[in-house]
Structures are given as C-alpha cells and as structure tokens.
Scaffold this active site. Structure first.
Site, PDB file in Angstrom:
ATOM      1  N   GLY A 133       0.823  -1.205   0.000  1.00 41.73           N
ATOM      2  CA  GLY A 133       0.000   0.000   0.000  1.00 41.73           C
ATOM      3  C   GLY A 133       0.852   1.248   0.000  1.00 41.73           C
ATOM      4  O   GLY A 133       1.944   1.276  -0.577  1.00 41.73           O
ATOM      5  N   SER A 134       0.369   2.268   0.642  1.00 38.72           N
ATOM      6  CA  SER A 134       1.014   3.582   0.575  1.00 38.72           C
ATOM      7  C   SER A 134       2.256   3.648   1.462  1.00 38.72           C
ATOM      8  O   SER A 134       2.362   2.958   2.475  1.00 38.72           O
ATOM      9  CB  SER A 134       0.032   4.674   0.995  1.00 38.72           C
ATOM     10  OG  SER A 134      -0.187   4.632   2.392  1.00 38.72           O
ATOM     11  N   THR A 135       3.174   4.503   1.070  1.00 41.86           N
ATOM     12  CA  THR A 135       4.387   4.717   1.853  1.00 41.86           C
ATOM     13  C   THR A 135       4.043   5.259   3.237  1.00 41.86           C
ATOM     14  O   THR A 135       4.643   4.867   4.248  1.00 41.86           O
ATOM     15  CB  THR A 135       5.316   5.685   1.113  1.00 41.86           C
ATOM     16  OG1 THR A 135       5.600   5.150  -0.181  1.00 41.86           O
ATOM     17  CG2 THR A 135       6.615   5.889   1.871  1.00 41.86           C
ATOM     18  N   GLY A 177       2.792   2.487   5.305  1.00 42.13           N
ATOM     19  CA  GLY A 177       3.908   1.589   5.560  1.00 42.13           C
ATOM     20  C   GLY A 177       4.762   2.049   6.727  1.00 42.13           C
ATOM     21  O   GLY A 177       5.224   1.239   7.546  1.00 42.13           O
ATOM     22  N   GLU A 204       5.662  -3.505   0.633  1.00 44.23           N
ATOM     23  CA  GLU A 204       5.683  -3.187  -0.801  1.00 44.23           C
ATOM     24  C   GLU A 204       4.916  -1.873  -0.958  1.00 44.23           C
ATOM     25  O   GLU A 204       3.691  -1.851  -0.905  1.00 44.23           O
ATOM     26  CB  GLU A 204       5.026  -4.286  -1.636  1.00 44.23           C
ATOM     27  CG  GLU A 204       5.078  -3.987  -3.123  1.00 44.23           C
ATOM     28  CD  GLU A 204       4.091  -4.800  -3.936  1.00 44.23           C
ATOM     29  OE1 GLU A 204       3.990  -4.529  -5.146  1.00 44.23           O
ATOM     30  OE2 GLU A 204       3.404  -5.669  -3.372  1.00 44.23           O
TER      31      GLU A 204
END
Length: 406
Positions: free
Chosen positions: A245-247, A250, A268
């Site tokens: 998903g999104s940084t 994360g 990821e």
C-alpha cells in the site's frame, strides 16, 4: 470521444450472488463482536453491493489466537512439505473451477475488467499456488563444515503467525501472492483485505477450506486500517506483518511493529514512475505502451507511468498519436469485453483523480483530451492527457506521490 458502454446483454447474468460477508475465523464465517458492518460499493453504479462484518481490535485478537493455536498445536506446520503441496495444488484446481465467480467479484467490487480477471489474474492466482506448492518440500537447511570436531547444521522452520494487509487494486492477485508462500513454509495467518474490496478474499477463504486447509490456518478479517489494520500490525502474538500500500501507511506499520514485539516486516510501497521515450523509438509501439502504462487497470497500479518524457525530435508526432489513441479508448461496464477501462475503485479515488485534473488546469497545463467524468452514475473518468506541464507543478507532485494501492 470516449463513451460509456453499457456492457453486453449477458453482463448482468455474470454478477454473482454474494455468499460471504462475515469474518472468517478458525474455519467459520462469524459476525464481528461489535455487530458492526460496513458497506462495500459497486463502483459501476455507486450502489451498495452488500454489508460486510467490520472487524476491530477484539476480532483481530480472536483471529490471532486461532492462528496461534493452529501454529502451536495444529497439523499444518507439522505436515510434510509434500502434503502441504498436495493441498495447495488442490486449492489451485478449485480456484480454476470457480474462476468466473472470483473474477466477477473483483469486477463488481473493484471495477476491474472481468475478462482480464477471468483470463489473466485468476489463472495467475492458481499458478501462484502451484509455484509455491512446488517449493513446499524443498525448504532445505545446510550442514556446516566446522573448524573443530563439531557437527553443525541449519534448519529452516516456519516463522509463526503472519499478518497480511492487502490493497484494493489487485484483490485476488495480492491475496494469493501473500498467502501462498506463507502456507508453503508452514505458517498460519490473519489477513485483512482492503475495506474497498473484501469480497474475493472472503470467497477465497471459503475455497481454502474446501481444499483442506485446516481450521485456524487462514483467517480473514475485513475492517479498516486505523482499527483492524493497526491491531494486526501491533499485535504481540503476530510474528511478521506483510503490507502492500502507501508509503505513509507503511511507515505507520513499521513503527507499530517496532513498538510491539519487533516483528519482522515486509513492505511493498507504491509510487509513480516516469516513462522516457527517445527519438529512435517506434512511435506506434511507444504510444501504445505509454497509454497502457497509465490506463491499465484504470491507472490503479503502483508503478503506473503517469509522467511521460519525450525527446524533442518525435514529440509532435508522439503527442498527436497518443491523443488519437486516448480518444478511442473505451470506458464502460467492466463485464463488456470491448471495454478497456472500468470505473475507479471508489468515490474517494474518483474525486482524487478529478482533483489532480483541476490542479493541472489551474496551473496552466494544456488539456489535450479527457478531463471529464463519463456517464451519470458510477466512478468513470475519461482518459486524460496534459502537455506543457511544469515539472515542479502541484499536479505532477500529486501524481508522483499518489499511491494507487493505498
């Protein structure tokens, strides 16, 4: 100009009856402890498909306990790799037998093209299971040569309970990419699907039980990131968390893992990618790839080529052909085999994309084609191309930072 198609005459017949809307814990479909539910929406129409049981911290705790018991006391980690492989291969066959339903669930829940799901993504899911089934009995340790008269060896063992958090852009694909290797290694797990697209994950849990996956090995708890996702990431009895998903999210997951039991983390994280085209390129092929690079899966891909840099010598010809192809791109019902682009996954993404377009207009970029919604219901947007846009513009920054799989 791009137009909305209504699908073939049989498209409505492909829409499946929704069979599973509850949490899947310890081999059974159960209501959440709170009794709360949330709506999953058909992006083709904006209508409610079904109400899904909403997992929260307490439900995650129950699911983790089931997974822990299955790992500590159940047969799965103790089965020979060849036996785990046999069950995974059986599951792959069951997936293929139910390919139409799995594909249709992602079409109505995520707006994905039915024929792409049916012919590419679902077969790939089955083959992912087959690949890791082949690895299940080949997890080898090593005998080590020592400097003294000692015997030493390494033994690879399953890690334990794994928490998986999957995105909404490739629901089937990401489910099996995460689950298959964990199962091959002998782990048990709790999976939280994206709240936008829980249907295929719940159906896949049902198929796993049909294949012979023991109770408690796979648990699926739909819910929201700040509640169910946070509980899974910070749970003291989860040994590893895997997130796509999104940084931004994360980072939160990594912090939660560090603050709890220092669990292992696999992330990821998405972004946007530039496409660079030089003078010696085949113009027809380059325009085809450029368009596919951003419009494949309606742009909801973490490596979508939202920015295209073209060498000056071919720029005018490239731009002309790209606009021609974009105008011919067919947007509409994802069950229609002629359609190339379905709706954005939900209202939030729909409005986000439209906001990017407005930023481009306000900043003086040249709108070559698109820029408008399609139809009077659902979340359809025309393929949109800007030129003469500043590299440091807000629109470009938004595109770079946008994460389709958030």
């Amino acid at each position: 100009m791009t137009s909305l198609t209504n699908g073939d005459a049989g498209s409505l017949n492909k829409v499946p009856t929704i069979k599973f809307t509850k949490l899947f814990i310890n081999g059974d479909f159960v209501d959440s402890l709170s009794g709360k539910t949330f709506e999953t929406i058909d992006p083709r129409t904006g209508d409610v498909i079904a109400r899904i049981s909403e997992g929260d911290k307490e439900d995650i705790d129950i699911a983790v306990k089931a997974a822990r018991h299955a790992f500590d006391n159940g047969p799965w980690p103790r089965l020979p790799g060849s036996e785990r492989a046999r069950i995974l291969l059986k599951w792959a066959e069951i997936i293929e037998e139910n390919a139409e339903e799995l594909a249709a669930l992602d079409a109505i829940d995520a707006g994905k093209l039915y024929h792409m799901c049916r012919n590419v993504e679902v077969p790939a899911a089955a083959n992912t299971l087959r690949y890791y089934a082949g690895a299940a009995d080949k997890i080898h340790g090593e005998v080590l040569k020592m400097s003294r008269e000692f015997h030493a060896y390494t033994l690879l063992e399953p890690l334990g309970v794994v928490g998986h958090i999957t995105p909404w852009n490739f629901p089937n694909t990401m489910f099996y990419i995460k689950v298959a290797p964990s199962l091959a290694a002998g782990c048990t797990m709790v999976l939280k699907p994206a709240e936008q697209t829980p249907l295929s994950a719940l159906f896949s849990a049902h198929l796993a039980k049909l294949a012979g996956i023991p109770d408690g090995v796979i648990n699926v708890v739909p819910g929201f990131g700040p509640t169910a996702g946070a509980a899974l990431s910070s749970h003291m009895d989860v040994d590893k968390v895997s997130f796509t998903g999104s940084t931004q999210t994360g980072r939160v997951i990594m912090q939660a893992a560090a603050k709890s039991n220092l669990k292992q983390v696999s992330l990821e994280l998405g972004g946007k990618s530039p496409l660079i085209i030089f003078d010696d390129a085949d113009i027809d092929k380059a325009t085809e790839l450029a368009l596919l690079g951003i419009l494949y899966n309606k742009g909801e891909v973490c490596v979508a080529s939202s920015r295209v840099f073209v060498q000056e010598g071919i720029y005018d010809e490239f731009e002309k052909k790209l606009v021609e192809k974009a105008k011919a791109w067919v947007v509409g019902d994802p069950f229609d085999p002629k359609v190339q682009q379905g709706p954005q996954v939900d209202k939030e993404q729909f409005e986000k994309v439209l906001s990017y377009i407005e930023h481009g207009k306000k900043e003086g970029a040249t709108l070559l084609t698109g820029g408008k919604t399609v139809g009077n219901k659902g979340y359809f947007i025309e393929p949109t191309i800007f030129s003469n846009i500043r590299v440091n513009s807000k629109c470009i920054k938004l595109l770079i930072n946008r994460v389709s799989s958030a």
